[in-house]
Every structure is written in C-alpha cells, then in structure tokens.
Design a protein around this motif. Structure first.
Motif, PDB file in Angstrom:
ATOM      1  N   LEU A  30      -0.899   1.663   6.354  1.00 19.07           N
ATOM      2  CA  LEU A  30      -0.845   2.446   5.126  1.00 19.07           C
ATOM      3  C   LEU A  30      -2.252   2.830   4.697  1.00 19.07           C
ATOM      4  O   LEU A  30      -3.150   1.979   4.651  1.00 19.07           O
ATOM      5  CB  LEU A  30      -0.170   1.635   4.002  1.00 19.07           C
ATOM      6  N   GLU A  50      -1.926  10.168  -5.734  1.00 22.00           N
ATOM      7  CA  GLU A  50      -1.415   9.829  -4.409  1.00 22.00           C
ATOM      8  C   GLU A  50      -0.613   8.531  -4.445  1.00 22.00           C
ATOM      9  O   GLU A  50       0.351   8.363  -3.695  1.00 22.00           O
ATOM     10  CB  GLU A  50      -2.577   9.719  -3.423  1.00 22.00           C
ATOM     11  N   SER A  79       3.479   8.513  -3.442  1.00 20.99           N
ATOM     12  CA  SER A  79       3.973   7.746  -2.300  1.00 20.99           C
ATOM     13  C   SER A  79       4.899   6.607  -2.707  1.00 20.99           C
ATOM     14  O   SER A  79       5.392   5.871  -1.847  1.00 20.99           O
ATOM     15  CB  SER A  79       2.791   7.173  -1.515  1.00 20.99           C
ATOM     16  N   ASP A 132       8.152   4.508  -3.692  1.00 19.62           N
ATOM     17  CA  ASP A 132       9.554   4.559  -3.246  1.00 19.62           C
ATOM     18  C   ASP A 132      10.430   3.948  -4.335  1.00 19.62           C
ATOM     19  O   ASP A 132      10.391   2.738  -4.573  1.00 19.62           O
ATOM     20  CB  ASP A 132       9.702   3.787  -1.934  1.00 19.62           C
ATOM     21  N   ASN A 156       9.528  12.082  -6.954  1.00 22.91           N
ATOM     22  CA  ASN A 156      10.052  11.018  -6.106  1.00 22.91           C
ATOM     23  C   ASN A 156      10.519   9.794  -6.896  1.00 22.91           C
ATOM     24  O   ASN A 156      11.133   8.889  -6.333  1.00 22.91           O
ATOM     25  CB  ASN A 156       9.002  10.589  -5.080  1.00 22.91           C
TER      26      ASN A 156
END
Length: 495
Positions: free
Chosen positions: A284, A292, A296, A298, A357
């Motif tokens: 990673l 950023e 990224s 989740d 996201n």
C-alpha cells in the motif's frame, strides 16, 4: 470417524457402532458425570465407510430409542468433556446439538433471562457468560486442536451468551433456531441443510495465522472466532470457509517509506493431510494527502470493523455505549472530512459532506445501531441478541452488509430474464432502496438479509400473481409465517 453421545441427567449414554461389518450399534452407559472418563480405552472411534450400515441403523432408530424417556435435565458439559477426551489427542471437531439449558454437571446453567433487566444498563450482564467453564473448556479444546460447533434448538431460554464461548475461542460457529419445531418441515429443512453443510464442507486443520507489517506498523487488536496463542499468533483448530476476521493496525512510528507492506500467512493442514502455507502480501502506498486517504477508504471494511468493536463494547460495558461508539466514530470521520476537505469546513452547512466511496457509510452505521444486536428495546430476548452478536462478528463482509441493510427487490414488475441463470449466476431484479416509498399496494416484494428471506404481498395484489407464486386463489387465502416451496428453474435456450 463417527462418535455419537447423548447427555442425560442419569449419565452419558455413549452410542458407537460395533466392529466393522456389524449392523447393530453398541451402547455404553457412564453414570458418573462428576469425574468424566471413557468406558473403553480404544474402539470408540470407527471408520465411516467400514461402519456405515451400523451408523445408518443407529440414526434411523434414534428417534424411537428414547421416546418414552421423560428426563428433563441435560449434562452437556460432561458430555463435551468426554468428547474432548476422545479426540483431544488427534484433534477434530465436536458438533453439539442441544434442545435444553445445561442443568447438571460441569457447566450447569440457570435461567437468568429477567425481563426487568431488558432495556437497562444491566442488560449487558445477560450477554456475558454465566459460567467460567465454557471459556476454560474452549481454551483446552483450542490447545488440543479441537473446534466446537453449537446447534441450539430450545424454544425457551438457552443462554446463548454462555454457550457461544465454545465456538468463539475454537474457530467454530453457532447455529440458533428459536421456536424450533421438528414437526414443521420448514424448520427441519433449514436445520438439515445447515447441518449437512457443516458436515460436508472442506476445512483446514491445525491452522495458525500471523499478520506482519512494515516497520512502524503494529497489529493492535484482532476480532473473530479464534484462540490467541500469543500477541500476534491466531490459532484455529479448524478453518471454516464462511467466517471473517478483522484486524486493527496502529501506526507507532512515522512512515517515511513510499510503500508499506502487509503480509498474512496461514499455516494449515488440508483435509487430505497436506501441510501447507498460504501467504497473502499487500503493498500500500503512503501519502501525506488527506484527500488520497479518504479516496482510498473502504466503507465495507470500516463497517465490518465497527460491528466487531460494537459487539465487544456491548459485552464489556453497555449496549448504549456500543451504539454511542458507532455514532461517535462516524461523526469523527465526517467531521475530519468536512474540516479538511471542504470549503465550508469551519461553518455550519445543511449539506452532508462525504466522499463518493463512503456515501453508504452513514446508512450502514444506522443499520448497525438499529440492528437487533444493538438497538434499544425491552422486547428483544437475550438469546436473540447473543446470537446476533455471534453473526455480527463472523459473517463474511458481503453477508454482513445485507444483515445490516437488507436487500430489497420488486417481483411483480421484474425484468423477463430475472430468475434465470446467467453468466454470473442467478439473474436478480434491480435492487431498490429499502424505503416505504417503494411499496405499492398491488406489489410483491422480496427482502433478504443473508439469514432470512421475506415475501411482502400487498393487499391489492391481483389473484393471478397470488396463483403463480403461492398456488392460492387470492390474497385472502394467504397465511403469514414460515413457508418452504420448491422452485423450478426454467430451461435455458441454446446459446
């Protein structure tokens, strides 16, 4: 191998097939439940293939062998101790089926489901083990590479909170059937399917898991069903195919390198006796940009971790604290994003600011705090809460998401290809938002939460729809409750 034992108040009745080739099983009675011992040093384990006639004969007669017995007490603890003595030297799995609260011998429990405690700060005490025996025994099992699965059927209080300690520390699973009735085909089919899956599923044996990270990264906490052998070594007597594990990482030193590496190693024995190691390595990139970091993130992994931490908080403190912890963590995430990533960071804004996201994270957190395992109520039995906690900490992520926020489909106007088999499996109708605005009085809807499936039928549903789905003339003939029905998959056209 097969070894079947019935636990009764007047002793443990051990039933095991006789020598290979014989069709009748032998029965050995051990009356001492305080000092458990095996009645024979050898020949209690038999090969399944060689003794199949005796096994089938025993299983076919089991329902009639004790039909005239009125013994109410249950010696589950001593029975499992004897099972552990039997397979503790070679490892394996103990599958325990019980329909009553353990009442005699080691691990005896008393009904403590006091309705006055529900909805109060003391409710958390009902979600903790009432006897230290189950945790101590589970640790002994884990050390000897023995897993325990629990199948619980009692229509009354069973103390799932105490019994779930056995699967929790041995890598097993709890299967709970509230209101179970063996005479009802729906209940019998559900149990037979799940029990058959447990018996037939491939598993890994004598496994250990270790996760390592680059310098500056430390594994601070582990969540799931396993035994922690050391600070970073997880032991699983058997590795199931349908459980999840959550691991928290802590940054101890500044990360100056451009990439960090996380490596998970699983050392296990296959069902065929092969010792293998599986290594999963993830690299990673590091960054100093907050944008950023958020881009990224989740949301599925976040809610899985929050579910595990909420259950841990509910068992050690209060349900209210668990709900507050989830809400506070969500507020912290949104506040940091608003303060650091939006132009309105310092002032009030009616618009919720959240990255694309993470747009479902508030919805999933809302489903978590309203879930039967955490929500405030004086009507939820402690057994149901404890079972929900077991699922919240073991379900694979995709199943957990549906468990928190069920999938919702409209069936009365679904596309023509819905229900057929496509390249990626069953073709499903388009998923709908789970809101009352989507309901129509003439509609038929499917709600699925990875554990149950519900059909909602509107009062104005046309008779032809009722006939096609339920084989009944009209809506008035429908009855609520559990239903099992065979489904015919239409044949596929060539190509």
């Amino acid at each position: 191998f097969l070894w079947v034992m019935l636990a009764r108040a007047n002793g443990k009745i051990i039933l095991t097939p006789s020598q290979p080739g014989q069709s009748d099983p032998s029965m050995l009675v051990v009356s001492d439940i305080d000092d458990v011992y095996l009645p024979k040093p050898t020949d209690l384990l038999v090969n399944l293939t060689e003794s199949r006639p005796a096994i089938e004969s025993f299983l076919s007669r089991l329902s009639d062998m004790f039909k005239d017995s009125f013994t109410q007490a249950s010696a589950v603890g001593p029975a499992m101790q004897a099972a552990h003595k039997l397979i503790g030297t070679i490892g394996g799995k103990i599958i325990t089926l019980t329909a009553t609260l353990p009442t005699v011998g080691e691990g005896a429990l008393k009904a403590r489901d006091d309705a006055k405690l529900l909805g109060t700060a003391k409710e958390a005490s009902l979600l903790q083990a009432a006897s230290s025996f189950y945790k101590t025994f589970s640790i002994d099992c884990a050390r000897n590479q023995v897993t325990v699965d629990m199948f619980l059927f009692s229509p009354q209080y069973t103390d799932v909170a105490s019994l779930r300690c056995l699967p929790r520390y041995t890598g097993g699973q709890v299967y709970y059937y509230p209101g179970f009735n063996a005479g009802r085909s729906e209940d019998a089919i559900k149990f037979a399917t799940e029990f058959g899956t447990v018996l037939a599923s491939p598993i890994g044996l004598e496994a250990v898991i270790r996760v390592r990270g680059s310098r500056g990264i430390r594994m601070s906490a582990f969540h799931g069903n396993f035994f922690t052998r050391s600070t970073d070594l997880l032991s699983l007597p058997t590795v199931p195919i349908d459980q999840s594990y959550a691991i928290e990482l802590q940054i101890e030193d500044p990360l100056t390198q451009p990439v960090i590496v996380l490596q998970t190693a699983v050392l296990h024995t296959t069902c065929y006796g092969e010792r293998r190691i599986r290594v999963m390595t993830t690299a990673l990139p590091t960054t100093t940009s907050m944008s950023e970091v958020f881009a990224s993130a989740d949301q599925n992994a976040i809610v899985t971790l929050l579910a595990n931490k909420a259950v841990e908080r509910a068992m050690s403190s209060k349900l209210e604290d668990a709900r507050d912890a989830v809400v506070n963590k969500l507020v912290d995430v949104l506040k940091v994003y608003k303060d650091s990533m939006t132009s309105a960071g310092g002032g009030a804004s009616a618009q919720l600011a959240i990255p694309e996201n993470l747009k479902l994270l508030p919805l999933l957190c809302c489903g978590l705090v309203k879930h039967v395992g955490l929500r405030e109520s004086t009507q939820i039995p402690p057994d149901l809460r404890a079972y929900a906690h077991a699922l919240l900490t073991t379900l694979p992520t995709q199943s957990l998401l549906a468990y928190l926020h069920p999938r919702f489909y409209s069936l009365h106007n679904m596309p023509a290809d819905a229900g057929t088999i496509g390249e990626d499996g069953m073709v499903m109708p388009p998923a709908l938002n789970l809101t009352s605005e989507r309901l129509e009085r003439h509609g038929l809807y499917l709600i699925e939460d990875s554990q149950n499936m519900f059909l909602y039928v509107g009062q104005d549903a046309v008779p032809q729809l009722i006939m096609d789905v339920f084989d009944l003339p009209n809506y008035q003939e429908l009855k609520g409750g559990k239903v099992s029905r065979s489904v015919r998959i239409p044949p596929q056209s060539p190509g």
